[in-house]
Design an enzyme around this catalytic site. Structure first.
Site, mmCIF file in Angstrom:
data_model
loop_
_atom_site.group_PDB
_atom_site.id
_atom_site.type_symbol
_atom_site.label_atom_id
_atom_site.label_comp_id
_atom_site.label_asym_id
_atom_site.label_seq_id
_atom_site.Cartn_x
_atom_site.Cartn_y
_atom_site.Cartn_z
ATOM 1 N N ARG A 158 6.823 29.718 -60.542
ATOM 2 C CA ARG A 158 5.359 29.746 -60.549
ATOM 3 C C ARG A 158 4.888 29.211 -59.204
ATOM 4 O O ARG A 158 5.691 28.841 -58.355
ATOM 5 C CB ARG A 158 4.753 29.001 -61.738
ATOM 6 C CG ARG A 158 5.551 27.923 -62.361
ATOM 7 C CD ARG A 158 5.736 26.696 -61.508
ATOM 8 N NE ARG A 158 4.474 26.192 -60.994
ATOM 9 C CZ ARG A 158 4.322 25.498 -59.903
ATOM 10 N NH1 ARG A 158 5.356 25.193 -59.136
ATOM 11 N NH2 ARG A 158 3.156 25.072 -59.497
ATOM 12 N N GLY A 159 3.562 29.133 -59.019
ATOM 13 C CA GLY A 159 3.024 28.759 -57.708
ATOM 14 C C GLY A 159 2.744 30.035 -56.925
ATOM 15 O O GLY A 159 3.619 30.906 -56.807
ATOM 16 N N ALA A 160 1.511 30.135 -56.396
ATOM 17 C CA ALA A 160 1.060 31.403 -55.817
ATOM 18 C C ALA A 160 2.024 31.995 -54.776
ATOM 19 O O ALA A 160 2.415 33.168 -54.883
ATOM 20 C CB ALA A 160 -0.347 31.209 -55.230
ATOM 21 N N ARG A 181 0.760 38.193 -63.645
ATOM 22 C CA ARG A 181 -0.156 37.042 -63.616
ATOM 23 C C ARG A 181 -1.390 37.453 -62.812
ATOM 24 O O ARG A 181 -1.256 37.900 -61.667
ATOM 25 C CB ARG A 181 0.519 35.809 -62.998
ATOM 26 C CG ARG A 181 1.636 35.265 -63.904
ATOM 27 C CD ARG A 181 1.992 33.841 -63.589
ATOM 28 N NE ARG A 181 0.944 32.919 -63.963
ATOM 29 C CZ ARG A 181 0.932 31.630 -63.596
ATOM 30 N NH1 ARG A 181 1.902 31.146 -62.840
ATOM 31 N NH2 ARG A 181 -0.037 30.829 -63.986
ATOM 32 N N GLN A 197 2.566 20.453 -64.659
ATOM 33 C CA GLN A 197 3.267 20.718 -63.392
ATOM 34 C C GLN A 197 3.307 19.481 -62.502
ATOM 35 O O GLN A 197 4.222 19.331 -61.692
ATOM 36 C CB GLN A 197 2.589 21.861 -62.628
ATOM 37 C CG GLN A 197 2.782 23.246 -63.226
ATOM 38 C CD GLN A 197 1.621 23.630 -64.120
ATOM 39 O OE1 GLN A 197 1.002 22.777 -64.749
ATOM 40 N NE2 GLN A 197 1.329 24.910 -64.194
ATOM 41 N N ASP A 251 -4.666 29.193 -55.575
ATOM 42 C CA ASP A 251 -4.108 30.481 -56.004
ATOM 43 C C ASP A 251 -4.874 31.654 -55.432
ATOM 44 O O ASP A 251 -4.370 32.774 -55.369
ATOM 45 C CB ASP A 251 -4.102 30.561 -57.533
ATOM 46 C CG ASP A 251 -3.142 29.528 -58.079
ATOM 47 O OD1 ASP A 251 -3.541 28.356 -58.209
ATOM 48 O OD2 ASP A 251 -1.974 29.883 -58.319
ATOM 49 N N ASN A 267 -7.997 27.225 -58.200
ATOM 50 C CA ASN A 267 -6.724 26.506 -58.331
ATOM 51 C C ASN A 267 -6.562 26.068 -59.784
ATOM 52 O O ASN A 267 -7.443 26.318 -60.618
ATOM 53 C CB ASN A 267 -6.702 25.308 -57.373
ATOM 54 C CG ASN A 267 -5.317 24.694 -57.250
ATOM 55 O OD1 ASN A 267 -4.328 25.416 -57.072
ATOM 56 N ND2 ASN A 267 -5.199 23.380 -57.350
ATOM 57 N N LYS A 268 -5.468 25.410 -60.058
ATOM 58 C CA LYS A 268 -5.139 24.992 -61.424
ATOM 59 C C LYS A 268 -6.311 24.300 -62.110
ATOM 60 O O LYS A 268 -7.022 23.506 -61.490
ATOM 61 C CB LYS A 268 -3.917 24.067 -61.358
ATOM 62 C CG LYS A 268 -3.400 23.562 -62.679
ATOM 63 C CD LYS A 268 -3.075 24.668 -63.663
ATOM 64 C CE LYS A 268 -2.127 25.709 -63.116
ATOM 65 N NZ LYS A 268 -2.024 26.908 -63.977
HETATM 66 O O1 MRU Z 1 0.121 28.179 -63.011
HETATM 67 P P1 MRU Z 1 0.865 27.788 -61.769
HETATM 68 O O2 MRU Z 1 1.827 26.662 -61.975
HETATM 69 O O3 MRU Z 1 1.494 28.976 -61.087
HETATM 70 O O4 MRU Z 1 -0.292 27.246 -60.827
HETATM 71 C C1 MRU Z 1 0.027 26.736 -59.558
HETATM 72 C C2 MRU Z 1 -1.126 26.190 -58.837
HETATM 73 O O5 MRU Z 1 -2.238 26.182 -59.313
HETATM 74 C C3 MRU Z 1 -0.878 25.733 -57.439
HETATM 75 O O6 MRU Z 1 -1.685 24.646 -57.110
HETATM 76 C C4 MRU Z 1 -1.201 26.899 -56.510
HETATM 77 O O7 MRU Z 1 -0.453 28.024 -56.869
HETATM 78 C C5 MRU Z 1 -0.932 26.599 -55.109
HETATM 79 S S1 MRU Z 1 0.796 26.546 -54.837
HETATM 80 C C6 MRU Z 1 1.180 26.342 -53.235
#
Ligand code: MRU
Length: 364
Positions: free
Chosen positions: A53-55, A90, A203, A244, A254-255
């Site tokens: 996960r993570g953009a 996603r 996370q 994201d 973002n999250k």
């Molecule tokens: O749902 P996730 O764990 O994929 O969400 C991740 C985030 O929100 C991160 O902060 C974002 O992707 C930036 S990662 C460099």
């Protein structure tokens, strides 16, 4: 970054030259597992079910997914079908669409017979580029940390709050929000990180805290609701989060929970920075709140939590009454006006249409 004594990236080509190995993040911090993705379906499941996960990492994994798919059918029709399959895994992180577009545009110019090999090469380049972007973000963010450190009393740490995991696990290496932090530590600057646990999937508690431990970064895990209180008491010098999707006018998606941290930061004059590589900017979107699709995930993520038992086994337990419905929007949008600066690979941009255009004039 290091896991024990060994250097790891989050994704690499398997020794068979076709599959890709990734760190399966569902089991961290309790177990370090690597899983091999052999098929397009494996890649789609790994992204959708958040094995990775993570953009930025979502984008790179999708790029390798295209390469794997090209081995069995490299036609234009197959390329379009793969784009669709991976794109729907996603919806919020724009790096996914960016990486798929990069791959498709590039591969369309390559003869079908050469496409599979070209796709692996291109996916590898996208992975390398991610690392370089993060290093540059780190160098630019380090300047801000240095400035704050210079104003602190001798021996006092720079207190940084972060949300979710925008660390090396969310990218190929270094991370976005964590790159300046790791560089500050390397530079001998005293830092301390407040890590938001980041419900529902934790996370922060599971991934960011694990990263900080592994790299000897002083940190304290806090519940998501503690940040405002800490800011009121002068315990936070700056916030750095990832994103994201950032819009052309500087709104940051973002999250879930990031927006509340930005509000608290504004009310307490705490600088609020967002670290982002340019592939995270969606130049087609100008109003984050209205235009960015927010992923609604399974309510089980809210009603259950995963953890390790005393005997070492991992299990999932219910935290709410049976029958209580739960909602699970996974992201929120922080309006540009709440953001002090966007730390990009080129420098720190103002979170505004002009700020982003000045930093990326080729987009004007
Ligand atoms: O749902 P996730 O764990 O994929 O969400 C991740 C985030 O929100 C991160 O902060 C974002 O992707 C930036 S990662 C460099």
């Amino acid at each position: 970054m290091k896991v024990g004594d060994r250097h790891y990236r989050t994704i690499w080509l398997n020794e068979d030259g076709r599959s890709v190995d990734v760190i399966d993040q569902r089991w961290l911090p309790h177990e370090f597992r690597v899983v091999t993705l052999k098929t397009l379906d494996d890649v789609a499941v790994a992204i959708r079910d958040m094995w990775i996960r993570g953009a930025p990492l979502i984008g790179v994994t999708a790029a390798y997914g295209v390469a794997i798919a090209m081995l069995s059918d490299a036609s234009d029709e197959a390329l379009d079908a793969v784009w669709e399959v991976l794109h729907e895994t996603r919806p919020t992180a724009i790096n996914l669409r960016w990486a798929l577009d990069e791959m498709r545009t590039f591969l369309r110019k390559v003869p079908v017979s050469d496409r599979a090999a070209a796709a692996y090469k291109k996916a590898g380049e996208i992975a390398e580029e991610d690392i370089q972007l993060n290093r540059s973000i780190g160098a630019n963010g380090l300047k801000v940390i240095r400035e704050i450190a210079a104003r602190k009393k001798p021996g006092e740490p720079v207190n940084i709050l972060t949300h979710c995991n925008a660390g090396w696990l969310a990218t190929v290496d270094y991370g976005t929000a964590t790159a300046p932090i790791y560089m500050a530590v390397e530079d001998g600057i005293k830092v301390h990180v407040y890590v938001d646990e980041t419900r529902p999937r934790n996370q922060g508690a599971q991934l960011t805290a694990w990263e900080m431990n592994g790299h000897g970064v002083p940190h304290t895990l806090i519940v998501d609701n503690a940040g405002g209180h800490l800011m009121q008491h002068g315990d936070v010098d700056m916030v750095i989060v990832g994103t994201d999707r950032t819009t052309a006018n500087g709104d940051v998606c973002n999250k879930i929970g990031t927006y509340l941290k930005a509000l608290a930061a504004k009310d307490n004059n705490v600088p609020f920075y967002v670290a982002l590589p340019s592939p995270t900017i969606d130049w087609t979107v100008h109003d984050g709140v209205r235009e960015i699709p927010i992923e609604e995930r399974n309510s089980d993520e809210v009603t259950f939590v995963q953890g390790r038992n005393g005997d070492g086994s991992i299990s999932t337990v219910r935290v709410s009454p049976e029958g209580s419905p739960a909602a699970n929007p996974a992201f929120d949008v922080t309006p540009a006006r709440l953001i002090t600066g966007l730390i990009t690979e080129r420098g720190i941009a103002k979170a505004s249409p002009e700020g982003l255009k000045d930093m990326f004039p080729e987009r004007s």
